[in-house]
Motif scaffolding. Structure first.
Motif, short mmCIF file in Angstrom:
data_model
loop_
_atom_site.label_atom_id
_atom_site.label_comp_id
_atom_site.label_asym_id
_atom_site.label_seq_id
_atom_site.Cartn_x
_atom_site.Cartn_y
_atom_site.Cartn_z
N LEU A 115 0.79 -1.23 0.00
CA LEU A 115 0.00 0.00 0.00
C LEU A 115 0.82 1.28 0.00
CD1 LEU A 115 -2.73 -1.18 2.51
CD2 LEU A 115 -2.75 -1.32 0.01
N LYS A 116 2.05 1.24 0.51
CA LYS A 116 2.97 2.39 0.48
C LYS A 116 2.45 3.62 1.23
CE LYS A 116 5.46 0.05 -2.36
NZ LYS A 116 5.25 -1.29 -1.90
N ASN A 117 1.47 3.45 2.07
CA ASN A 117 0.89 4.56 2.80
C ASN A 117 0.59 4.08 4.21
OD1 ASN A 117 -1.64 5.90 3.89
ND2 ASN A 117 -1.13 7.30 2.22
N THR A 118 1.13 4.77 5.20
CA THR A 118 1.00 4.33 6.59
C THR A 118 -0.45 4.22 7.03
OG1 THR A 118 3.13 5.35 7.10
CG2 THR A 118 1.70 4.85 8.96
N GLU A 119 -1.24 5.24 6.73
CA GLU A 119 -2.64 5.23 7.17
C GLU A 119 -3.42 4.09 6.55
OE1 GLU A 119 -1.21 8.15 5.95
OE2 GLU A 119 -0.81 8.99 7.94
N ASP A 120 -3.22 3.89 5.24
CA ASP A 120 -3.91 2.79 4.56
C ASP A 120 -3.46 1.45 5.11
OD1 ASP A 120 -5.22 4.64 2.96
OD2 ASP A 120 -3.88 4.36 1.23
N ALA A 121 -2.16 1.30 5.34
CA ALA A 121 -1.63 0.04 5.88
C ALA A 121 -2.19 -0.23 7.27
CB ALA A 121 -0.10 0.08 5.91
N GLU A 122 -2.27 0.81 8.10
CA GLU A 122 -2.84 0.64 9.44
C GLU A 122 -4.30 0.23 9.37
OE1 GLU A 122 -1.97 4.43 11.21
OE2 GLU A 122 0.05 3.80 11.84
N ASP A 123 -5.06 0.87 8.46
CA ASP A 123 -6.48 0.53 8.31
C ASP A 123 -6.65 -0.92 7.85
OD1 ASP A 123 -7.19 3.08 9.05
OD2 ASP A 123 -7.65 3.76 7.01
N VAL A 124 -5.88 -1.31 6.86
CA VAL A 124 -5.98 -2.67 6.34
C VAL A 124 -5.52 -3.67 7.39
CG1 VAL A 124 -4.99 -4.27 4.64
CG2 VAL A 124 -5.89 -2.07 3.90
#
Length: 180
Positions: free
Chosen positions: A37-46
């Motif tokens: 995902l290369k994005n911290t927020e997206d990775a945390e959500d997933v």
């Protein structure tokens, strides 16, 4: 507490056991999500969604593989689902034009760093990038990749071969500055 005991307690909805299991795996699974995902927020959500899904489905875990491998598959699937929703997914190839990949030929020029390879993988078209990442970085075989991406094993092999060729070309261009 042994892993099996911990999982059995999680099956009984023991929140303390769930938290313990979460703490054991959250960092490693976050790294897996970030690779996609290369994005911290997206990775945390997933990651959060993945653990919720894992705890909801933990009764389906049969210890045929390690718990980490089972959880990693959930994380990878959630990442791919997330990317599909964002319309960042690959297009299926017409299997009539497919060739088989030589899976053992991953040699690259000397002096190319791991970071350069990772950057080159990132620049691959989506339809190749996921297969290359799942095969080379995550260690899945073509049967598993075909199940995760919902493509045939032949498509997985072909996309791997084409992705590998594009990866080599990209690394050669990065190294030499021009096409050769």
């Amino acid at each position: 507490m042994f892993q099996i005991e911990l999982i059995e307690k999680c099956k009984l909805n023991d929140r303390k056991a769930q938290l313990t299991l979460y703490r054991q795996y959250c960092d490693g699974m976050f790294c897996v999500a970030m690779r996609f995902l290369k994005n911290t927020e997206d990775a945390e959500d997933v990651l959060q969604e993945s653990f919720i899904r894992a705890f909801q489905k933990i009764h389906q875990y049969r210890a045929e593989v390690s718990f980490g491998a089972w959880l990693k598959r959930i994380v990878v699937n959630r990442c791919i689902d997330f990317l599909k929703v964002k319309h960042e997914y690959y297009l299926s190839l017409d299997e009539g034009y497919m060739q088989l990949a030589d899976e053992n030929d991953w040699e690259i020029e000397e002096g190319i760093s791991v970071e350069e390879v990772k950057q080159a993988i990132e620049s691959l078209p989506e339809k190749y990038k996921y297969v290359v990442m799942l095969y080379l970085i995550e260690g899945y075989d073509h049967k598993e990749i075909s199940e995760i991406l919902k493509i045939s094993e032949t498509a997985s092999r072909t996309q791997l071969m084409r992705g590998k060729n594009k990866l080599r070309e990209s690394l050669k261009i990065r190294r030499n500055g021009t096409r050769s």
